[in-house]
Write an enzyme that holds these catalytic residues in place. Structure first.
Site, short mmCIF file in Angstrom:
data_model
loop_
_atom_site.label_atom_id
_atom_site.label_comp_id
_atom_site.label_asym_id
_atom_site.label_seq_id
_atom_site.Cartn_x
_atom_site.Cartn_y
_atom_site.Cartn_z
N LEU A 185 0.84 -1.19 0.00
CA LEU A 185 0.00 0.00 0.00
C LEU A 185 0.89 1.25 0.00
O LEU A 185 2.09 1.17 0.25
CB LEU A 185 -0.91 0.00 1.23
CG LEU A 185 -1.93 -1.13 1.32
CD1 LEU A 185 -2.66 -1.07 2.66
CD2 LEU A 185 -2.91 -1.08 0.16
N SER A 186 0.28 2.39 -0.25
CA SER A 186 1.04 3.64 -0.19
C SER A 186 1.73 3.78 1.16
O SER A 186 2.90 4.17 1.23
CB SER A 186 0.12 4.85 -0.43
OG SER A 186 -0.46 4.79 -1.71
N GLU A 187 1.00 3.48 2.24
CA GLU A 187 1.59 3.51 3.58
C GLU A 187 1.02 2.42 4.47
O GLU A 187 -0.14 2.03 4.34
CB GLU A 187 1.36 4.87 4.27
CG GLU A 187 2.29 5.98 3.82
CD GLU A 187 1.68 6.84 2.74
OE1 GLU A 187 2.40 7.70 2.19
OE2 GLU A 187 0.48 6.64 2.43
N THR A 188 1.88 1.96 5.37
CA THR A 188 1.52 1.05 6.45
C THR A 188 2.02 1.69 7.73
O THR A 188 3.14 2.21 7.78
CB THR A 188 2.18 -0.33 6.26
OG1 THR A 188 1.70 -0.91 5.04
CG2 THR A 188 1.89 -1.26 7.41
N HIS A 211 -2.97 10.80 4.98
CA HIS A 211 -4.07 9.84 5.12
C HIS A 211 -3.77 8.78 6.17
O HIS A 211 -4.68 8.33 6.86
CB HIS A 211 -4.45 9.24 3.75
CG HIS A 211 -3.79 7.98 3.37
ND1 HIS A 211 -2.58 7.93 2.72
CD2 HIS A 211 -4.17 6.68 3.53
CE1 HIS A 211 -2.25 6.67 2.50
NE2 HIS A 211 -3.19 5.88 2.98
#
Length: 279
Positions: free
Chosen positions: A42-45, A74
């Site tokens: 994902l874009s971020e974890t 986000h």
């Protein structure tokens, strides 16, 4: 370990930007966190940890597939939603205080709309006009004719954002990023919608340097844009951002300036709750 996945800047699951959240992650080392972030892709974890600063409700570490970020937007709203859903109780009613590498970030909860919140945009680490050479390179890197760029500004609050203000929404939607030309630079595109449009501006965000070719909906970029565009008088103190159109998403970000503070808000949807075998 407890695990959540939250869709952010949308009220409909699958149309925003998802963030993976690992709870009570104090026993994980950095290499394990990064490995899991690469795996989720994902874009971020993010990883929720006990706070180390007075006044914080929890501490957050944010990883992309390419490495750690000092702050991301986000993931801030999504992690707060996950923390609250797991039983977290803020010390100050109505406001969650997140500790991360840029400091303490207040998150205001909207008591009238469940799942809606807004974070205080952190101070910009770099601001002001982008130099001519960088502006020219980034313009070529996103495939936009030079005469369609109205302004170029640093809006860096951690990820390194440079923003290009384009003439029309179609210019934003037609952009095509060249990964090699962009390199490690984070680039945001913004243009105004005509009156009566689905939002006040259209935005796209490219950050291939950390393994994210195009981010669906980007809170950190929105925070920097909000600080720039409202302070420069290019937009009113309250405006909305649509992002993710090219990717089939329908992200909506709400910007509100209150004095010197810009707030970045939106809806969140708790999509997945369970456990993950990381410990």
């Amino acid at each position: 370990m407890r695990f959540s996945q939250v869709d952010v800047f949308t009220d409909t699951l699958t149309l925003g930007n998802p963030v993976a959240v690992v709870h009570d992650a104090g026993g994980l080392d950095e290499s394990r966190m990064h490995a899991f972030a690469r795996w989720t892709n994902l874009s971020e974890t993010t990883f929720l940890l006990p706070p180390t600063q007075a006044g914080a409700d929890y501490r957050l570490r944010v990883f992309t597939p390419g490495g750690e970020l000092p702050f991301a937007g986000h993931p801030t709203l999504g992690s707060a939603r996950a923390w609250l859903a797991a039983g977290g109780v803020p010390a100050s009613p109505g406001t969650v205080v997140q500790e991360c590498a840029v400091g303490l970030v207040p998150i205001r909860l909207d008591e009238t709309v469940p799942g809606r919140a807004a974070f205080a945009a952190p101070p910009l680490r770099r601001s002001g006009p982008v130099d001519d050479a960088t502006r020219e390179r980034l313009t070529r890197a996103v495939g936009v004719p030079a005469d369609r760029v109205q302004a170029a500004q640093w809006v860096d609050n951690g990820p390194g954002w440079a923003a290009l203000l384009l003439a029309t929404v179609q210019d934003v939607l037609d952009a095509r990023a060249d990964r090699d030309l962009i390199g490690a630079q984070a680039v945001g595109l913004v243009a105004p919608h005509p009156a009566g449009g689905p939002a006040d501006v259209e935005v796209r965000a490219f950050h291939p340097g950390v393994g994210v070719q195009e981010d669906p909906v980007t809170g950190s970029l929105a925070a920097g844009l909000g600080q720039w565009l409202t302070s420069a008088g290019l937009l009113p103190d309250r405006f909305t951002i649509r992002q993710g159109t090219v990717l089939g998403r329908r992200g909506l970000i709400r910007i509100a300036r209150d004095g010197e503070q810009v707030w970045v808000g939106g809806d969140t949807v708790l999509g997945v709750q369970g456990t993950v075998a990381l410990d």
